[in-house]
Enzyme design. Structure first.
Site, PDB file in Angstrom:
ATOM      1  N   ASP A  82      49.997  27.107  16.702  1.00  0.00           N
ATOM      2  CA  ASP A  82      49.490  28.349  16.108  1.00  0.00           C
ATOM      3  C   ASP A  82      48.049  28.116  15.603  1.00  0.00           C
ATOM      4  O   ASP A  82      47.614  26.959  15.480  1.00  0.00           O
ATOM      5  CB  ASP A  82      50.443  28.737  14.965  1.00  0.00           C
ATOM      6  N   ASP A 104      41.725  29.330  17.641  1.00  0.00           N
ATOM      7  CA  ASP A 104      41.280  30.314  16.666  1.00  0.00           C
ATOM      8  C   ASP A 104      39.838  30.032  16.263  1.00  0.00           C
ATOM      9  O   ASP A 104      39.564  29.352  15.281  1.00  0.00           O
ATOM     10  CB  ASP A 104      42.201  30.287  15.436  1.00  0.00           C
ATOM     11  N   GLU A 134      41.703  34.799  20.315  1.00  0.00           N
ATOM     12  CA  GLU A 134      41.462  35.897  19.387  1.00  0.00           C
ATOM     13  C   GLU A 134      39.982  35.973  19.059  1.00  0.00           C
ATOM     14  O   GLU A 134      39.270  34.964  19.118  1.00  0.00           O
ATOM     15  CB  GLU A 134      42.315  35.756  18.131  1.00  0.00           C
ATOM     16  N   HIS A 179      48.990  38.246   7.835  1.00  0.00           N
ATOM     17  CA  HIS A 179      49.957  37.182   7.552  1.00  0.00           C
ATOM     18  C   HIS A 179      50.451  37.321   6.117  1.00  0.00           C
ATOM     19  O   HIS A 179      49.726  37.817   5.263  1.00  0.00           O
ATOM     20  CB  HIS A 179      49.297  35.805   7.709  1.00  0.00           C
ATOM     21  N   HIS A 207      50.649  39.349  15.481  1.00  0.00           N
ATOM     22  CA  HIS A 207      50.711  38.438  14.324  1.00  0.00           C
ATOM     23  C   HIS A 207      51.198  39.207  13.104  1.00  0.00           C
ATOM     24  O   HIS A 207      51.221  40.437  13.103  1.00  0.00           O
ATOM     25  CB  HIS A 207      49.322  37.839  14.057  1.00  0.00           C
ATOM     26  N   GLY A 208      51.555  38.438  12.057  1.00  0.00           N
ATOM     27  CA  GLY A 208      51.963  39.092  10.812  1.00  0.00           C
ATOM     28  C   GLY A 208      53.238  39.892  10.952  1.00  0.00           C
ATOM     29  O   GLY A 208      53.357  40.997  10.425  1.00  0.00           O
ATOM     30  N   GLY A 209      54.218  39.324  11.653  1.00  0.00           N
ATOM     31  CA  GLY A 209      55.458  40.068  11.919  1.00  0.00           C
ATOM     32  C   GLY A 209      56.306  40.345  10.688  1.00  0.00           C
ATOM     33  O   GLY A 209      56.942  41.399  10.593  1.00  0.00           O
ATOM     34  N   THR A 210      56.298  39.423   9.736  1.00  0.00           N
ATOM     35  CA  THR A 210      57.160  39.596   8.564  1.00  0.00           C
ATOM     36  C   THR A 210      56.788  40.877   7.808  1.00  0.00           C
ATOM     37  O   THR A 210      55.631  41.043   7.412  1.00  0.00           O
ATOM     38  CB  THR A 210      57.015  38.382   7.608  1.00  0.00           C
TER      39      THR A 210
END
Ligand code: 13P
Length: 285
Positions: A82, A104, A134, A179, A207-210
């Site tokens: 990641d 990144d 990205e 995130h 990204h930032g699924g939670t």
């Protein structure tokens, strides 16, 4: 079909419009739980490691753990690095056997990010590995990498130029995602995903699924977000299930580590299974 190229896993998901969960593991226990959940659900899965986890556990131990567990699975799995701005860590992971990396360089000027990403793609190709790219930082600090301020979004032209020039396998656009724990459900620019995918049909990474809603996941997956990243939810589940078990152990004055591991393994497996169901990847192996 156990360890499978990143590109192959994502292509099937993109073509059939389901999402592949990409879970950031933190140790052997969480690695095992993610693989067990995917196996039980007959779902492909991506195991992710942050640079912090790579450094904490060590490249060789982490890779050996992964390989020994992953080679026994019957579902498509791969190991992904990641957010990594450090070219030396990228090179070390690729050489050791990671199947893909997220280069990144979003903090660099666009042209420099593009130039270096072309090099990373060429390097990864030598190992048959894949690359996620990205051009904007995803808001939020994750395992010491990132920023709390959202970077400006690039235009559609710049996004398309980056995808075409670099030959990446997956692109992570900033769409208002972040995130960590969202203070409120974010308003996402889902149209940006459609705008990119309709011209350049490439799997997108979410990204930032939670903390996103089931509707947000399903809408974005239908638009082409084939890789769905989950980190914070795993950390919370891991820590809270440890805490609950240890509180009970203290109350009963009963201290048996294997029982703790079993309890935490079950909690992490249930959390992962829940996401695999939402992402529509169950039975897709
Ligand atoms: P969360 O921590 O919000 O789940 O995001 C994970 C992620 O995008 C990892 O890169």
């Amino acid at each position: 079909m156990p360890i499978t190229p990143f590109k192959v896993i994502l292509k099937d998901a993109f073509d059939k419009r389901y999402g592949v969960g990409a879970f950031n593991i933190v140790n052997d226990l969480t690695l095992e739980a993610v693989l067990q959940a995917a196996e039980a659900a007959q779902s492909p899965v991506i195991v992710q490691t942050s640079v912090k986890t790579v450094k904490q556990i060590g490249l060789d131990v982490l890779y050996t753990m992964w390989f020994e567990m992953a080679r026994k699975t019957t579902v498509p799995v791969c190991l992904h690095l990641d957010h990594c701005p450090d070219r030396a860590v990228i090179s070390a992971c690729l050489a050791r056997g990671w199947d893909s990396v997220l280069f990144d360089a979003s903090a660099l000027p666009y042209q420099e990010n593009r130039r270096q990403c072309i090099e990373v793609v060429a390097e990864a190709k030598q190992y048959g590995a894949g690359v996620e790219g990205e051009i904007e930082g995803i808001k939020g600090v994750e395992d010491g990498i990132g920023s709390d301020t959202e970077s400006a979004r690039q235009t559609l032209e710049v996004s398309l130029d980056f995808i075409r020039a670099t030959g990446i396998d997956c692109f992570a656009p900033a769409i208002g995602n972040a995130h960590g724990v969202y203070k409120e459900t974010p308003k996402l620019d889902a149209q940006r995903v459609t705008d990119i995918v309709s011209v350049q049909p490439l799997p997108m990474a979410l990204h930032g699924g939670t903390g996103l809603t089931n509707e947000q996941f399903q809408d974005l997956i239908a638009r082409g977000c084939s890789k769905v990243n989950i980190s914070t939810a795993l950390k919370i589940t891991y820590m809270q299930s440890n805490l609950a078990f240890l509180r009970e152990a203290e109350a009963k004055n009963k201290w048996d580590p294997p029982s703790l591991f079993k309890h935490v393994n079950q909690a992490v497996r249930e959390m992962v299974t829940g996401y695999l169901e939402i992402f529509g990847s169950v039975g897709k192996a």
